[in-house]
Design a protein around this motif. Structure first.
Motif, short mmCIF file in Angstrom:
data_model
loop_
_atom_site.label_atom_id
_atom_site.label_comp_id
_atom_site.label_asym_id
_atom_site.label_seq_id
_atom_site.Cartn_x
_atom_site.Cartn_y
_atom_site.Cartn_z
N PRO A 67 43.46 -6.23 27.32
CA PRO A 67 42.51 -7.28 26.93
C PRO A 67 41.23 -7.19 27.75
O PRO A 67 41.21 -6.54 28.81
N ALA A 68 40.19 -7.87 27.27
CA ALA A 68 38.96 -7.95 28.07
C ALA A 68 39.26 -8.75 29.33
O ALA A 68 40.15 -9.60 29.33
N PRO A 69 38.54 -8.48 30.41
CA PRO A 69 38.82 -9.18 31.66
C PRO A 69 38.88 -10.70 31.45
O PRO A 69 38.09 -11.26 30.69
N ALA A 70 39.82 -11.34 32.13
CA ALA A 70 39.98 -12.79 32.00
C ALA A 70 38.77 -13.49 32.61
O ALA A 70 38.19 -13.01 33.58
N CYS A 71 38.40 -14.64 32.00
CA CYS A 71 37.24 -15.38 32.52
C CYS A 71 37.69 -16.41 33.54
O CYS A 71 38.83 -16.86 33.52
N HIS A 72 36.76 -16.80 34.34
CA HIS A 72 37.04 -17.83 35.31
C HIS A 72 37.39 -19.11 34.56
O HIS A 72 36.85 -19.42 33.54
N PHE A 73 38.34 -19.85 35.08
CA PHE A 73 38.59 -21.15 34.45
C PHE A 73 38.94 -22.21 35.50
O PHE A 73 38.95 -21.94 36.69
N TYR A 74 39.22 -23.39 35.01
CA TYR A 74 39.24 -24.57 35.86
C TYR A 74 40.19 -24.48 37.05
O TYR A 74 39.85 -24.84 38.16
#
Lengths: 329, 93, 266
Positions: free
Chosen positions: C228-235
């Motif tokens: 998958p595409a790199p995971a995004c920052h999240f809460y």
């Protein structure tokens, strides 16, 4: 003992004269303490009895992980967690040593495990009791492993080579289990709060009698013992082993400052042994039949593990085949 | 696990010693068998090297052949050093 | 007790100590929670041989956690020992990766979780074997051997399940999105880690991220799994003690006895 009631299928011992030449040679070898090895000729009843006994023993090790698994996620310190994990791991290992010994007799592990899961094969009655507080982890190590060791020490001399060697290895590794269990209890009794001391006594009250039942029915109700003893699959009678266990355990019980739930337990100077009260054999047979407090849960857990794992095992085989074909191409 | 292969396991306990048979494991392939053997037979520092062999590939001598195979070796005493008597003056040889 | 490492009046050292304590909690908590999750497999593994293997990895990790937490306790020097840190802290004070607190799910989820963690863990430990702090270096040198084996095992399992049967492939495909969002923590870093790296105490966070990425790419490729595409920052952030809902329940179970009997000796 981890194999409490092993059917030999033999009603009466044959005399040497009644035996065929092969049988006689076999029995003479056993009498001379020569180990029987996988490729040696052996009577079919000997082979089948061994398969039943070793598989019962192996099943017991595996099912025996479950009462401890109930507390391994709740061990009260990092040290206790590590010790319990190592002990549980050994039990899986010991199950595997035993299945491995059993397979040298031509038995198939899957088939024997399927018999366990269908309720056809037995395992030690003790593991059908629940573990209800942390002291149970101590009492299981001390009493249950203690009883198993009394039996297994003798089985190191059992007549079938692979079984004997597995027992030697298991005894060596298991020596820490009982000490670990006793130390848990001793720490709670010597340094613990009243609530902890109560836990210890509670655990002993619940596990004492089931631990004594581990040695199986008394000799007069143990119709298969004579043949197993003649074959030296079994080396000492149930009652002898039970007495030895009690004699060595009572002083340890006193050192803990605890009591056994048996008002008749007292030293008999004349016999040089402890006397003890009557065992409730009805309960034992009920538990063995599948009606103990946890039989259903234990078997359901084991069945589910193997069923849920089917796709994993199949994938491993499929992958191995793909890799093999790739390398061959 | 009939779907997995039975492998016999041999462990070398120390450098310089022979591999010794210790038991068996089930595994999907040899790589996995080595790992299973490691978990099962070397938990207490028992080994420095492992061999695994599919059990089906082992050929064993039959106990029926014990006499023809091994008895002939029994009376060949001249294969052993103790058969040869030398005077004490020779010392250790 | 290493008195020399406890808080000195000199502000810089004190600050560095605080950073190091934070970092040790991160290492220790992740290892402990991952080990705890492995304990849950007891008696339930897909094969008896795997039973041993899973427990072995768990043993290594709980042992490592003990080492990290002991060191953290010594540095903090506030009367708490490693057990106190493990069994008396609330979830907001736990610093483990979000990844490791996720439920075990099926064996595909367990394997993938272990693999993501191992790939990160090995890179982190390799960095620590060059630490200027001899204690960190010593613990890491031992742990790196254990984790090298963990990664070997888990990456093999990812390959087996990814490139096994149709069912195992589908299960892996289902496991990826469950876990992937938590991998953001495996490739980013915060000011604490950057300061520790600048001081020569820990490895380069960027290198760790790159090593993790490479390992995942390589293994996914041989496992025929899509990356998958790199995971995004999240809460949420394990580093900040902002956890998913799973950690609280895990701790409730793990910490039950010391919490229920605070005066007890075990």
């Amino acid at each position: 003992m981890y194999a409490q009631l092993v059917e030999t299928g033999v009603k009466r011992l044959k005399t040497l004269e009644e035996m065929s030449e092969q049988e006689r040679a076999f029995q003479e070898k056993i009498d001379a303490e020569i180990k029987i090895e996988p490729k040696n000729w052996m009577p079919d009843a000997y082979r089948q009895t061994l398969i039943r006994q070793i598989s019962q023993h192996a099943h017991s090790e595996i099912v025996g992980m479950l009462p401890e698994g109930n507390w391994v996620t709740r061990a009260p310190s990092l040290k206790r967690k590590l010790q319990l994990m190592a002990k549980i791991q050994d039990e899986a290992g010991h199950g595997l040593y035993l299945y491995s010994a059993m397979e040298t007799l031509g038995a198939d592990r899957d088939e024997e495990v399927a018999k366990l899961h269908s309720g056809k094969a037995k395992y030690s009655s003790i593991f059908n009791y629940p573990t209800l507080n942390w002291a149970d982890m101590g009492a299981v190590g001390w009493l249950v492993d203690g009883a198993a060791i009394v039996n297994q020490v003798v089985l190191q001399r059992t007549s079938y080579g692979p079984y004997s060697r597995a027992m030697i290895r298991i005894c060596k590794e298991e020596s820490f289990h009982q000490r670990q269990g006793y130390e848990i209890l001793l720490t709670m009794m010597r340094h613990g709060t009243q609530a902890q001391k109560d836990m210890v006594q509670d655990a002993i009250n619940r596990l004492w009698w089931p631990a004594l039942m581990m040695f199986g029915p008394s000799d007069e109700h143990s119709p298969n013992s004579a043949q197993s003893m003649a074959w030296k699959i079994k080396r000492q009678s149930n009652d002898e082993l039970r007495q030895r266990f009690i004699d060595q355990t009572v002083p340890q019980l006193e050192l803990l400052g605890c009591t056994a739930p048996d008002p008749e337990l007292k030293w008999n100077a004349e016999r040089g042994h402890y006397d003890f009260g009557a065992i409730q054999w009805e309960e034992f047979y009920e538990v063995l039949k599948g009606n103990g407090p946890c039989n259903q849960e234990r078997l359901a857990t084991r069945r589910k593990a193997i069923e849920d794992g089917a796709w994993v095992r199949a994938a491993a085989v499929a992958h191995a085949r793909k890799k093999h074909n790739k390398n061959a191409a | 696990m009939s779907e997995w292969t039975l492998f016999e396991v041999f462990v070398r306990s120390k450098h310089g010693l022979n591999h010794k048979h210790v038991g068996s494991v089930h595994a999907a392939d040899a790589v996995m068998a080595i790992e299973h053997a490691r978990e099962l037979y070397t938990r207490r520092n028992e080994g420095v090297s492992l061999w695994v062999v599919p059990s089906a590939l082992i050929t064993a001598s039959s106990p029926d052949e014990k006499d023809p195979l091994f008895d002939p070796a029994e009376d060949k005493v001249y294969r052993h050093a103790s058969f040869y008597e030398l005077p004490a003056e020779v010392g250790h040889m | 007790m290493q008195a020399s490492m406890s808080c000195r009046p000199k502000w810089g050292i004190c600050k560095m100590n605080q950073d190091l304590i934070q970092y040790l909690l991160r290492l220790g908590d992740s290892a402990l929670i991952q080990g705890q999750r492995l304990c849950e497999w007891c008696g339930r593994a897909p094969a008896l041989e795997e039973e041993l293997a899973l427990m072995n990895v768990g043993l290594d990790l709980v042992g490592q956690a003990r080492n990290w937490l002991e060191y953290a306790a010594e540095l903090a020097n506030d009367g708490r020992d490693a057990d106190h840190l493990a069994f008396r802290r609330d979830e907001r004070a736990y610093r483990n990766l979000l990844l490791v607190e996720q439920p075990n799910g099926d064996f595909a989820v367990t394997v993938l979780k272990q693999f993501f963690y191992d790939a990160w863990h090995l890179a982190v430990l390799e960095g620590l074997t060059h630490s200027s702090d001899s204690r960190l270096q010593g613990i890491a040198a031992k742990a790196v051997k254990e984790v090298t084996y963990h990664l070997r095992r888990s990456s093999e399992w990812v390959e087996r399940l990814g490139d096994g049967t149709e069912e195992s492939h589908q299960r892996m495909l289902a496991a990826i999105p469950q876990l992937w969002r938590f991998t953001v923590e495996l490739s980013d870093s915060d000011a604490v880690e950057q300061r520790l790296h600048a001081a020569g105490l820990i490895g380069d966070p960027q290198q760790i991220a790159a090593a993790w990425q490479q390992q995942v790419e390589r293994t996914f490729d041989s496992a025929t799994l899509p990356l998958p595409a790199p995971a995004c920052h999240f809460y949420l952030s394990g580093r900040q003690g902002l956890h998913s809902e799973h950690l609280g329940l895990l701790l409730a179970e793990m910490q039950f006895l010391p919490r229920a009997y605070p005066d007890a000796t075990w």
